[in-house]
Scaffold this motif. Structure first.
Motif, PDB file in Angstrom:
ATOM      1  N   GLU A 124       0.838  -1.185   0.000  1.00 42.76           N
ATOM      2  CA  GLU A 124       0.000   0.000   0.000  1.00 42.76           C
ATOM      3  C   GLU A 124       0.881   1.246   0.000  1.00 42.76           C
ATOM      4  N   TYR A 125       0.524   2.233  -0.847  1.00 37.56           N
ATOM      5  CA  TYR A 125       1.359   3.403  -1.090  1.00 37.56           C
ATOM      6  C   TYR A 125       0.681   4.668  -0.595  1.00 37.56           C
ATOM      7  N   THR A 137       5.294   6.537   2.025  1.00 34.52           N
ATOM      8  CA  THR A 137       5.516   5.221   2.623  1.00 34.52           C
ATOM      9  C   THR A 137       5.005   4.135   1.688  1.00 34.52           C
ATOM     10  N   ILE A 138       5.585   2.968   1.829  1.00 34.45           N
ATOM     11  CA  ILE A 138       5.071   1.756   1.210  1.00 34.45           C
ATOM     12  C   ILE A 138       5.011   0.696   2.305  1.00 34.45           C
ATOM     13  N   ASP A 139       3.814   0.196   2.562  1.00 38.00           N
ATOM     14  CA  ASP A 139       3.624  -0.814   3.597  1.00 38.00           C
ATOM     15  C   ASP A 139       3.306  -2.158   2.956  1.00 38.00           C
ATOM     16  N   ARG A 159       6.442  -5.182   6.483  1.00 35.83           N
ATOM     17  CA  ARG A 159       7.556  -4.273   6.207  1.00 35.83           C
ATOM     18  C   ARG A 159       7.043  -2.889   5.848  1.00 35.83           C
ATOM     19  N   ARG A 160       7.878  -1.886   6.090  1.00 34.05           N
ATOM     20  CA  ARG A 160       7.573  -0.514   5.679  1.00 34.05           C
ATOM     21  C   ARG A 160       8.824   0.129   5.115  1.00 34.05           C
ATOM     22  N   ASN A 161       8.648   0.910   4.046  1.00 39.61           N
ATOM     23  CA  ASN A 161       9.694   1.769   3.506  1.00 39.61           C
ATOM     24  C   ASN A 161       9.193   3.194   3.624  1.00 39.61           C
ATOM     25  N   ALA A 162       9.955   4.046   4.304  1.00 41.18           N
ATOM     26  CA  ALA A 162       9.590   5.447   4.498  1.00 41.18           C
ATOM     27  C   ALA A 162      10.614   6.327   3.798  1.00 41.18           C
TER      28      ALA A 162
END
Length: 389
Positions: A188-189, A199-201, A216-219
């Protein structure tokens, strides 16, 4: 409690080598300033990314050493046709992975075939196939594995976009030979007020309970020029726990439209607006109870003339530059009409209208920044940069 991660967790940009691996397989090429045909067809000198060299850092010796590199091959249109990854072993570069791209007549990627080096020859290993919706966005991606002389389904991504063409959901399914496609994971973006990735979760499905579990998350953090400068990678342990992060450096001499890049970089155009020069990754080391530098990548560019499909529209003048409220356009022929399009550095079309000789166009509604101006008259095209204050 943080863990020591000794494996490089690949995700974005230079974080992984090749085409299909640079991204989490979930981006659209729509509205990318590197992709519109008017940009690609105009004959121009571009900065072409030729290779990235990766080095790893040794805590014991406190030195960097070669680890891997990827070298890209382009065709005359500036499209990447192959990427070869090499490992550094015994003081030399050794074949490891090869990816080869196929495009359709519109210049959109439709297939990437991956091969592994077995020590003497390339062996087929993976295939990614892309389909597009009527708006030109990637609709599905199907990944197949090469097994016993045949391609076997592995994963499928279905993509959802918002009204601005931003990717909001990547829904991933895994193939079952008895049950077909089964729900596996989702990405999810979210975006900030400037429509830049925030973020991408990632969540995985518990099929037994029918529940989604955060994984996972990318911030992402951007600078004032629209470039990604920092990315945190976190795991969910009841709260988000950062286990690694990456920092990026740029040359602001060249904007995205000046560059020739691997296709997967173009798919994620909203991550950066200028020429990426390097990256450095840090991982959490529990032995020293701190983040330590782990890997870095250095980008090498050369110049390439691209575009032979249309003629350059000469004698066009766009002024003033910088501009504030009005942009004036002078065409080669006083009786001529043309079409003007402005893109921001994230590839979004912010203005499009017909224009006549010596016509003024209102730009007072546009925020300050650098824009790509594309003027087309028939088969003739002119492209320039415009600064708006």
């Amino acid at each position: 409690m943080k863990k020591t991660f000794t494996l490089f967790v690949c995700f974005i940009l230079v974080s992984l080598i090749g085409f299909s691996q640079i991204l989490p397989d979930n981006f659209s090429d729509k509205n990318n300033p590197g992709l519109p045909e008017s940009f690609k067809s105009t004959k121009a000198l571009k900065q072409r990314l030729d290779q990235i060299v990766y080095e790893t850092y040794s805590l014991s010796t406190q030195q960097w050493s070669n680890d891997a590199k990827v070298a890209y091959t382009y065709n005359a249109d500036g499209d990447v046709t192959s990427a070869v990854t090499y490992d550094y072993s015994g003081g030399t570069w050794v074949n490891d992975l090869k990816e080869e791209c196929t495009y359709n007549g519109e210049g959109k990627i439709i297939q990437v075939i991956e091969s592994d080096w077995d020590g003497s020859a390339w062996q087929l290993s993976k295939k990614c196939e892309y389909t597009y919706n009527v708006s030109g966005y990637i609709e599905t991606k199907i990944t197949s594995l090469y097994q016993s002389g045949n391609w076997a389904n592995s994963l499928k991504s279905d993509y959802t976009y918002d009204g601005n063409g931003k990717l909001t959901l990547d829904f991933v399914s895994a193939w079952s030979t008895t049950k077909g496609w089964l729900t596996d994971a989702k990405y999810e973006y979210t975006y900030d007020g400037n429509q830049r990735i925030s973020t991408i979760d990632k969540s995985t499905i518990d099929l037994g309970m029918g529940e989604w579990n955060l994984s996972r998350r990318n911030a992402f953090t951007h600078d004032g020029n629209g470039n990604l400068i920092h990315r945190d990678d976190s795991q969910w342990i009841g709260s988000w726990d950062v286990y690694q992060y990456e920092e990026f450096t740029y040359s602001n001499t060249y904007v995205l439209a000046d560059l020739l890049l691997p296709y997967s970089w173009l798919l994620q155009y909203f991550y950066f607006a200028h020429q990426l020069t390097g990256t450095i990754q840090y991982v959490y080391n529990y032995d020293v109870v701190n983040f330590v530098q782990y890997r870095r990548g250095t980008c090498t560019y050369t110049q390439q003339n691209v575009g032979i499909n249309s003629h350059v529209l000469v004698g066009v003048s766009v002024y003033p530059n910088p501009a504030t409220d009005l942009l004036n356009v002078t065409l080669p022929d006083a009786s001529q009409t043309a079409n003007i399009v402005l893109f921001d550095l994230y590839g979004r079309k912010v203005l499009e209208c017909p224009v006549a000789h010596n016509q003024s166009i209102s730009i007072s509604h546009l925020p300050s920044g650098m824009y790509i101006c594309n003027i087309t008259a028939g088969n003739y095209t002119s492209t320039c940069k415009v600064q708006i204050h």
